[in-house]
Design a protein around this motif. Structure first.
Motif, PDB file in Angstrom:
ATOM      1  N   GLY A 504      -1.587 -26.486 -19.508  1.00 48.04           N
ATOM      2  CA  GLY A 504      -0.242 -26.135 -19.055  1.00 48.04           C
ATOM      3  C   GLY A 504       0.353 -25.133 -20.034  1.00 48.04           C
ATOM      4  O   GLY A 504      -0.249 -24.107 -20.343  1.00 48.04           O
ATOM      5  N   THR A 558     -12.278 -26.717 -11.467  1.00 50.18           N
ATOM      6  CA  THR A 558     -12.410 -25.488 -10.685  1.00 50.18           C
ATOM      7  C   THR A 558     -12.225 -24.304 -11.628  1.00 50.18           C
ATOM      8  O   THR A 558     -11.224 -24.248 -12.351  1.00 50.18           O
ATOM      9  CB  THR A 558     -11.351 -25.412  -9.576  1.00 50.18           C
ATOM     10  OG1 THR A 558     -11.410 -26.595  -8.784  1.00 50.18           O
ATOM     11  CG2 THR A 558     -11.573 -24.191  -8.696  1.00 50.18           C
ATOM     12  N   ALA A 560     -11.041 -20.846 -13.110  1.00 50.63           N
ATOM     13  CA  ALA A 560      -9.875 -19.988 -12.886  1.00 50.63           C
ATOM     14  C   ALA A 560      -9.896 -18.900 -13.950  1.00 50.63           C
ATOM     15  O   ALA A 560     -10.673 -18.965 -14.906  1.00 50.63           O
ATOM     16  CB  ALA A 560      -8.582 -20.803 -12.969  1.00 50.63           C
ATOM     17  N   THR A 565      -8.938 -25.065 -13.631  1.00 51.15           N
ATOM     18  CA  THR A 565      -7.983 -26.060 -13.158  1.00 51.15           C
ATOM     19  C   THR A 565      -8.686 -27.406 -13.240  1.00 51.15           C
ATOM     20  O   THR A 565      -9.774 -27.575 -12.691  1.00 51.15           O
ATOM     21  CB  THR A 565      -7.546 -25.778 -11.715  1.00 51.15           C
ATOM     22  OG1 THR A 565      -6.890 -24.508 -11.664  1.00 51.15           O
ATOM     23  CG2 THR A 565      -6.582 -26.855 -11.231  1.00 51.15           C
ATOM     24  N   ARG A 567      -8.308 -31.676 -12.902  1.00 50.69           N
ATOM     25  CA  ARG A 567      -7.524 -32.825 -12.447  1.00 50.69           C
ATOM     26  C   ARG A 567      -8.181 -34.111 -12.892  1.00 50.69           C
ATOM     27  O   ARG A 567      -9.377 -34.325 -12.670  1.00 50.69           O
ATOM     28  CB  ARG A 567      -7.375 -32.846 -10.918  1.00 50.69           C
ATOM     29  CG  ARG A 567      -6.601 -34.085 -10.426  1.00 50.69           C
ATOM     30  CD  ARG A 567      -6.362 -34.085  -8.939  1.00 50.69           C
ATOM     31  NE  ARG A 567      -7.563 -34.207  -8.136  1.00 50.69           N
ATOM     32  CZ  ARG A 567      -8.209 -35.351  -7.900  1.00 50.69           C
ATOM     33  NH1 ARG A 567      -7.784 -36.468  -8.459  1.00 50.69           N
ATOM     34  NH2 ARG A 567      -9.281 -35.356  -7.132  1.00 50.69           N
ATOM     35  N   LYS A 572      -2.852 -32.921 -12.905  1.00 48.27           N
ATOM     36  CA  LYS A 572      -3.593 -31.672 -12.734  1.00 48.27           C
ATOM     37  C   LYS A 572      -2.948 -30.597 -13.582  1.00 48.27           C
ATOM     38  O   LYS A 572      -1.719 -30.497 -13.661  1.00 48.27           O
ATOM     39  CB  LYS A 572      -3.607 -31.258 -11.263  1.00 48.27           C
ATOM     40  CG  LYS A 572      -4.417 -29.987 -10.995  1.00 48.27           C
ATOM     41  CD  LYS A 572      -4.640 -29.762  -9.508  1.00 48.27           C
ATOM     42  CE  LYS A 572      -3.378 -29.492  -8.743  1.00 48.27           C
ATOM     43  NZ  LYS A 572      -3.640 -29.122  -7.337  1.00 48.27           N
ATOM     44  N   LYS A 574      -3.533 -26.349 -15.325  1.00 50.21           N
ATOM     45  CA  LYS A 574      -4.298 -25.128 -15.588  1.00 50.21           C
ATOM     46  C   LYS A 574      -4.656 -25.157 -17.071  1.00 50.21           C
ATOM     47  O   LYS A 574      -3.795 -25.312 -17.941  1.00 50.21           O
ATOM     48  CB  LYS A 574      -3.431 -23.903 -15.276  1.00 50.21           C
ATOM     49  CG  LYS A 574      -4.083 -22.569 -15.590  1.00 50.21           C
ATOM     50  CD  LYS A 574      -5.164 -22.230 -14.577  1.00 50.21           C
ATOM     51  CE  LYS A 574      -5.711 -20.822 -14.809  1.00 50.21           C
ATOM     52  NZ  LYS A 574      -4.696 -19.786 -14.521  1.00 50.21           N
ATOM     53  N   LEU A 576      -6.416 -23.075 -20.005  1.00 53.86           N
ATOM     54  CA  LEU A 576      -6.906 -21.787 -20.471  1.00 53.86           C
ATOM     55  C   LEU A 576      -7.639 -21.975 -21.788  1.00 53.86           C
ATOM     56  O   LEU A 576      -7.155 -22.678 -22.685  1.00 53.86           O
ATOM     57  CB  LEU A 576      -5.748 -20.807 -20.674  1.00 53.86           C
ATOM     58  CG  LEU A 576      -4.852 -20.525 -19.462  1.00 53.86           C
ATOM     59  CD1 LEU A 576      -3.778 -19.515 -19.823  1.00 53.86           C
ATOM     60  CD2 LEU A 576      -5.685 -20.024 -18.292  1.00 53.86           C
TER      61      LEU A 576
END
Length: 667
Positions: A504, A558, A560, A565, A567, A572, A574, A576
């Motif tokens: 996040g 997933t 990105a 991403t 969960r 869930k 993001k 990085l």
């Protein structure tokens, strides 16, 4: 015993009946509609014989008694199991089977007639001295009559389809406007789902609990109860989570409810599996609601705590066998939880989500570490969830010696369930399992409304989940970076060990050491290190199974831009994974602005426009009805979220629409 049995149903219940029949050595016949053609139906694949019975709409296939009887005759099926829904509580169909020499696997027509009709069952129960919820038991002529009755009973009231079940044809009305708008919709849903538009109205008891008693009878006058199920976690009057036994009941209340259910069943000569439903107050006071004269969707939790196969018991009763046990032989063993996995989007007010199961990877069944897993499903990867039927994908159950162990097992098992291709409610179910209120057992049918008043938006990751996401993101990035280096001939740069991981908006420095499968993740700024063991993951795989400091977990992942991403249960984020220099530059990037849709009315789901209630140039106030959509036989009233003048209307009654399609534009 029967040699061949026809299943007049579809999906997971058809598969469920086939499994029992195989164990008993009974051949099976499955009927199917156009929507359940051979390539799309697991039940059709598993059955010994199949019969096509018509178009997708249920009133042209699964609800047509003539087609079911003809299928029995053409295949030589001696008996028919109706499952639940469709013709399962149709006394006329049960009688028709008897007239045609086909055994109906269910109660006798007289019992269905007495108890299966919600209006008549209440009249019968009152005569039998059973305590009932106050209300109007007679038929209701029209909306004006419904308003009059509602105001006599006193708001809030519940409008229910007389022939209803499965949460369809039910609305709670808190005022006159709710009745005026809701009564026609309830009547239409009842007609579409059950072919019967009769409605009754009863007082809605606030903060109630939904508790039901499973009964089982034979054709020799013997009836027992198999204890209770708590079904209070509901949305739109559709059960979502069930458990057995109930955390509310003490032994005295359990015995009283069971005795009342058995007495009612004996009064109508009940001779199969059925359920007597009660609404209970938090003080353990209870009232009779209705009797479902069929197998219930949630029957697996009863099977898990009793060790009985209810489908087998129904078949044996229909064959004429006596019950092989008495009430004193039955005991509650442990605790069972059932989560209904639905094709619906919890992030969009649980609206149905139809489409193809691009990925369907359920958890392993059987004994796990301290709990047992059972998954009743009628689908496979690649199957399609149709708009014509109930959006259930599967029923996931866990059993353990205690309630909290069963809940913990369910939470862990939901982690291992992976679905792609359509919206599904697994994150929501996981959120409930982790909530203190649910774990305490202090629940009611208002639970979802109380706990998720603004809708479900996921939950913020806990500190432990942030650690999991940090470790997983760093581990995956390390593997991808190694793969990138291997494709560049002559590249000799060392493996990067220092990264900045953002979960996040929170960034933390990490330092990696060890091997890809056993990685140490140091947090220099926090003075601690945790250890990640990768049990199962490779690039491109959407599920990462591992252990963090010895504790097992599963996350959905997933790829990105610059990260992933991830969960874990209901949380869930993001994630990085950046080099230190990239992290500095990333802070300077402007945030992307969301598109302005404030002047648009979007279709919240794929479905059919039942009616368009506004025209171009019309002045509309906030809360007014814009249109009515139908999907999975449920009618959804779409209201204006703001005042405005209609600029354009892009759909009309009868049009099919996709999710997020613009229905109405405001000036």
């Amino acid at each position: 015993m029967f040699k061949k049995l026809l299943i007049a149903n579809r999906g997971e219940i058809a598969v469920r009946v086939i499994k029992t029949c195989r164990r008993l050595g009974i051949k099976t016949v499955v009927v199917y509609s156009d929507a359940d053609a051979d390539a799309d139906s697991l039940a059709v694949e598993m059955a010994d014989e199949t019969v096509h019975i018509g178009p997708a709409p249920a009133n042209q296939s699964y609800l047509v008694a003539d087609k079911i009887i003809a299928a029995c005759k053409s295949t030589g099926a001696e008996a028919v199991h109706p499952g639940f829904g469709f013709l399962s509580e149709n006394a006329g169909f049960a009688q028709r089977c008897a007239d045609e020499g086909v055994v109906f696997i269910g109660p006798n027509p007289g019992a269905i007639q007495a108890m299966g009709d919600k209006i008549e069952s209440k009249k019968f129960a009152e005569k039998a001295g059973v305590s009932c919820v106050p209300g109007h038991i007679g038929e209701i002529a029209d909306t004006a009559h419904a308003v009059t009755i509602s105001e006599q009973v006193g708001y809030p009231v519940m409008m229910k389809a007389s022939a209803g079940g499965g949460g369809k044809g039910i609305r709670v009305a808190w005022n006159r406007q709710d009745v005026e708008e809701g009564f026609p919709a309830v009547r239409a849903e009842a007609k579409a789902s059950f072919g019967d538009d009769r409605i009754f109205i009863e007082k809605f008891i606030e903060s109630p609990r939904h508790i039901e008693i499973q009964v089982l009878g034979d054709k020799h006058g013997n009836v027992v109860h198999l204890f209770e199920r708590e079904c209070s976690i509901q949305r739109r009057n559709q059960k979502v989570i069930e458990e057995a036994p109930s955390p509310l009941l003490d032994e005295a209340t359990r015995a009283a409810m069971g005795a009342q259910a058995v007495a009612l069943a004996k009064a109508v000569n009940y001779d199969s599996a059925g359920t007597v439903e009660f609404v209970a107050g938090q003080d353990r006071g209870f009232y009779f609601l209705e009797m479902n004269t069929r197998l219930q969707v949630e029957h697996p939790v009863t099977e898990l705590i009793t060790g009985l196969d209810l489908v087998e018991q129904m078949i044996r009763s229909a064959w004429g066998e006596k019950l092989s046990f008495k009430q004193d032989d039955l005991k509650i063993n442990g605790w069972a939880i059932e989560s209904r996995i639905y094709a619906e989007d919890p992030y969009r007010k649980f609206l149905p989500s139809i489409g193809r199961l691009v990925r369907y990877d359920p958890p392993a069944e059987g004994q796990q570490a301290g709990y047992t897993v059972r998954n009743d499903a009628g689908v496979r990867e690649g199957d399609e969830i149709s708009m014509y039927y109930d959006p259930m994908i599967s029923k996931l159950c866990t059993w353990a010696p205690t309630r909290l162990e069963a809940i913990d097992g369910m939470g862990r098992t939901l982690e291992d369930f992976h679905i792609e291709g359509l919206g599904q409610n697994i994150p929501f179910l996981a959120a409930v399992m982790d909530q203190a209120r649910f774990r305490s057992g202090k629940i009611s049918t208002n639970y979802i409304k109380d706990e998720f008043a603004d809708g479900f938006k996921g939950v913020e990751p806990t500190s432990e989940q942030i650690d999991v996401m940090t470790a997983v993101g760093a581990a995956m990035q390390r593997v991808y970076a190694a793969r990138a280096r291997s494709t560049d001939a002559g590249l000799s740069n060392p493996v990067r060990t220092e990264w900045v991981v953002a979960v996040g908006h929170a960034k933390r420095r990490v330092k990696l050491s060890g091997e890809d499968r056993r990685l140490s993740v140091e947090l220099p700024d926090e003075g601690r290190t945790f250890h990640l063991e990768t049990l199962d993951w490779r690039p491109g795989k959407p599920v990462f199974l591992g252990k963090l400091d010895g504790k097992p977990f599963t996350v959905q992942v997933t790829p990105a831009a610059e990260g992933f991403t991830i969960r874990h249960r209901a949380a869930k984020a993001k994630v990085l994974v950046l080099t230190p220099r990239s992290a500095e530059l990333h802070d300077k990037l402007p945030e992307k602005q969301a598109a302005d849709t404030s002047k648009l009315v979007l279709s919240p789901m794929p479905g059919l426009v039942v009616s368009m209630d506004v025209v171009q140039g019309q002045q509309v106030r906030e809360g007014e009805v814009v249109c009515v959509l139908e999907a999975m036989k449920m009618q959804n009233i779409i209201r204006a979220e703001r005042d405005g003048v209609v600029k354009a209307v892009n759909a009309k009654g009868g049009d099919p629409v996709a999710a997020d399609e613009v229905l109405v534009e405001f000036a």
